[in-house]
Write a protein that holds these residues in place. Structure first.
Motif, PDB file in Angstrom:
ATOM      1  N   GLY A  45       0.811  -1.211   0.000  1.00  0.00           N
ATOM      2  CA  GLY A  45       0.000   0.000   0.000  1.00  0.00           C
ATOM      3  C   GLY A  45       0.845   1.263   0.000  1.00  0.00           C
ATOM      4  N   THR A  46       1.906   1.255   0.807  1.00  0.00           N
ATOM      5  CA  THR A  46       2.784   2.421   0.873  1.00  0.00           C
ATOM      6  C   THR A  46       3.533   2.629  -0.434  1.00  0.00           C
ATOM      7  N   LEU A  47       4.125   1.570  -0.979  1.00  0.00           N
ATOM      8  CA  LEU A  47       4.866   1.713  -2.235  1.00  0.00           C
ATOM      9  C   LEU A  47       3.953   2.244  -3.337  1.00  0.00           C
ATOM     10  N   SER A  48       2.726   1.779  -3.360  1.00  0.00           N
ATOM     11  CA  SER A  48       1.784   2.211  -4.388  1.00  0.00           C
ATOM     12  C   SER A  48       1.403   3.672  -4.203  1.00  0.00           C
ATOM     13  N   ALA A  49       1.146   4.082  -2.968  1.00  0.00           N
ATOM     14  CA  ALA A  49       0.805   5.475  -2.706  1.00  0.00           C
ATOM     15  C   ALA A  49       1.969   6.404  -3.017  1.00  0.00           C
ATOM     16  N   MET A  50       3.170   6.003  -2.631  1.00  0.00           N
ATOM     17  CA  MET A  50       4.332   6.837  -2.879  1.00  0.00           C
ATOM     18  C   MET A  50       4.616   6.956  -4.377  1.00  0.00           C
ATOM     19  N   ALA A  51       4.489   5.853  -5.103  1.00  0.00           N
ATOM     20  CA  ALA A  51       4.781   5.873  -6.538  1.00  0.00           C
ATOM     21  C   ALA A  51       3.761   6.689  -7.315  1.00  0.00           C
ATOM     22  N   TYR A  52       2.542   6.743  -6.812  1.00  0.00           N
ATOM     23  CA  TYR A  52       1.479   7.411  -7.562  1.00  0.00           C
ATOM     24  C   TYR A  52       1.774   8.886  -7.795  1.00  0.00           C
ATOM     25  N   VAL A  53       2.120   9.608  -6.717  1.00  0.00           N
ATOM     26  CA  VAL A  53       2.273  11.047  -6.915  1.00  0.00           C
ATOM     27  C   VAL A  53       3.251  11.716  -5.962  1.00  0.00           C
ATOM     28  N   PHE A  54       4.021  10.937  -5.165  1.00  0.00           N
ATOM     29  CA  PHE A  54       4.896  11.553  -4.180  1.00  0.00           C
ATOM     30  C   PHE A  54       6.383  11.331  -4.419  1.00  0.00           C
ATOM     31  N   CYS A  55       6.773  10.141  -4.839  1.00  0.00           N
ATOM     32  CA  CYS A  55       8.192   9.781  -4.836  1.00  0.00           C
ATOM     33  C   CYS A  55       8.573   8.977  -6.069  1.00  0.00           C
ATOM     34  N   ASP A  56       9.867   8.927  -6.292  1.00  0.00           N
ATOM     35  CA  ASP A  56      10.453   7.973  -7.222  1.00  0.00           C
ATOM     36  C   ASP A  56      10.761   6.722  -6.413  1.00  0.00           C
ATOM     37  N   VAL A  57       9.979   5.666  -6.616  1.00  0.00           N
ATOM     38  CA  VAL A  57      10.139   4.431  -5.851  1.00  0.00           C
ATOM     39  C   VAL A  57      11.105   3.511  -6.591  1.00  0.00           C
ATOM     40  N   ARG A  58      12.207   3.184  -5.932  1.00  0.00           N
ATOM     41  CA  ARG A  58      13.243   2.339  -6.532  1.00  0.00           C
ATOM     42  C   ARG A  58      13.756   1.351  -5.502  1.00  0.00           C
ATOM     43  N   ASP A  59      14.444   0.317  -5.991  1.00  0.00           N
ATOM     44  CA  ASP A  59      15.139  -0.570  -5.064  1.00  0.00           C
ATOM     45  C   ASP A  59      16.564  -0.065  -4.850  1.00  0.00           C
ATOM     46  N   THR A  60      17.258  -0.681  -3.929  1.00  0.00           N
ATOM     47  CA  THR A  60      18.598  -0.220  -3.546  1.00  0.00           C
ATOM     48  C   THR A  60      19.557  -0.217  -4.723  1.00  0.00           C
ATOM     49  N   GLN A  61      19.575  -1.290  -5.486  1.00  0.00           N
ATOM     50  CA  GLN A  61      20.534  -1.385  -6.583  1.00  0.00           C
ATOM     51  C   GLN A  61      20.317  -0.296  -7.625  1.00  0.00           C
ATOM     52  N   SER A  62      19.068   0.009  -7.927  1.00  0.00           N
ATOM     53  CA  SER A  62      18.773   1.070  -8.886  1.00  0.00           C
ATOM     54  C   SER A  62      19.227   2.422  -8.362  1.00  0.00           C
ATOM     55  N   LEU A  63      19.001   2.674  -7.085  1.00  0.00           N
ATOM     56  CA  LEU A  63      19.424   3.941  -6.478  1.00  0.00           C
ATOM     57  C   LEU A  63      20.940   4.066  -6.471  1.00  0.00           C
ATOM     58  N   LEU A  64      21.633   2.972  -6.141  1.00  0.00           N
ATOM     59  CA  LEU A  64      23.092   2.995  -6.149  1.00  0.00           C
ATOM     60  C   LEU A  64      23.623   3.299  -7.547  1.00  0.00           C
ATOM     61  N   GLY A  65      22.933   2.810  -8.567  1.00  0.00           N
ATOM     62  CA  GLY A  65      23.330   3.094  -9.932  1.00  0.00           C
ATOM     63  C   GLY A  65      23.290   4.588 -10.238  1.00  0.00           C
ATOM     64  N   LEU A  66      22.283   5.281  -9.717  1.00  0.00           N
ATOM     65  CA  LEU A  66      22.208   6.739  -9.923  1.00  0.00           C
ATOM     66  C   LEU A  66      23.345   7.451  -9.210  1.00  0.00           C
ATOM     67  N   ILE A  67      23.657   7.023  -7.989  1.00  0.00           N
ATOM     68  CA  ILE A  67      24.750   7.655  -7.236  1.00  0.00           C
ATOM     69  C   ILE A  67      26.076   7.432  -7.946  1.00  0.00           C
ATOM     70  N   GLU A  68      26.310   6.218  -8.388  1.00  0.00           N
ATOM     71  CA  GLU A  68      27.607   5.870  -8.992  1.00  0.00           C
ATOM     72  C   GLU A  68      27.758   6.391 -10.406  1.00  0.00           C
TER      73      GLU A  68
END
Length: 227
Positions: free
Chosen positions: A202-225
């Protein structure tokens, strides 16, 4: 780890609205803060009043994100849920109506500064330069909760990474307010935890809808690196 995903109907709606789940195609580490929400003994340790067993499983991912962001020039902030006299006096609606007398007493005991439950979980890799601050509401940005916004603004931060517990309470409250205060917010699906997969979904769905960029750890690390 939670076995939870963004609901298909939300994915489809977001696809129509903006083209896909991802919101931001990059981030600037030097203008980014990793907000580690409430990974304290009171939530993490066995038998504690607010134990979230799944939260223990996310710690390696939380540490990986923190290490990568520090190395790239970003900052890490740990919040501590706090139930001191100031919080109790200023927030009676929660303390008097949303928990019974016995649970209230146990929560206050656990989350009073100086008590064991208030301390950060020992498996977190906290660096000397990291910030640790007390939070007296669920969300870190609501008035009366903390000075997080001022500290971030002093450092030129415009992007946040949210991890911690509970996903649908303190993590979600902090993420929602941050986005509406004009921060770019990443909500990390496998670095946030709660009490059931259904609540996580429920939280992931609400956040993805209009609040946040929902990603997993590996995807986020890719942006940092990638910087």
């Amino acid at each position: 780890m939670h076995k939870a995903r963004i609901l298909n109907e939300v994915r489809e709606r977001v696809g129509r609205n903006r083209g896909g789940i991802a919101v931001f195609d990059s981030l600037s580490p030097r203008h980014t803060a990793h907000i580690v929400v409430d990974l304290q003994n009171g939530f993490m340790d066995y038998g504690q009043v607010a134990e979230v067993p799944m939260a223990r499983t996310i710690v390696p991912n939380v540490n990986r994100i923190s290490a990568a962001l520090r190395a790239a020039g970003g900052i890490v902030v740990y919040t501590q849920h706090t139930a001191d006299a100031e919080a109790i006096h200023a927030w009676p609606v929660f303390f008097e109506h949303f928990c019974g007398p016995e649970r209230r007493a146990r929560l206050v005991e656990a989350f009073t500064p100086g008590n064991a439950g208030h301390a950060l979980w020992s498996e977190l890799e906290v660096a000397q330069e990291d910030l640790v601050l007390m939070k007296r509401r669920f969300g870190a940005f609501v008035p009366g909760s903390s000075d997080l916004h001022a500290r971030l603004q002093e450092r030129g931060v415009d992007t946040l990474i949210i991890s911690g517990t509970l996903s649908q309470v303190c993590c979600e409250s902090t993420a929602r307010d941050a986005m509406m205060m004009n921060y770019k917010v990443f909500f990390i699906s496998d670095a946030c935890a709660t009490l059931s997969d259904a609540e996580q979904e429920g939280t992931l769905s609400a956040m993805a809808y209009v609040f946040c960029d929902v990603r997993d750890t590996q995807s986020l690390l890719g942006l940092i690196e990638a910087v």
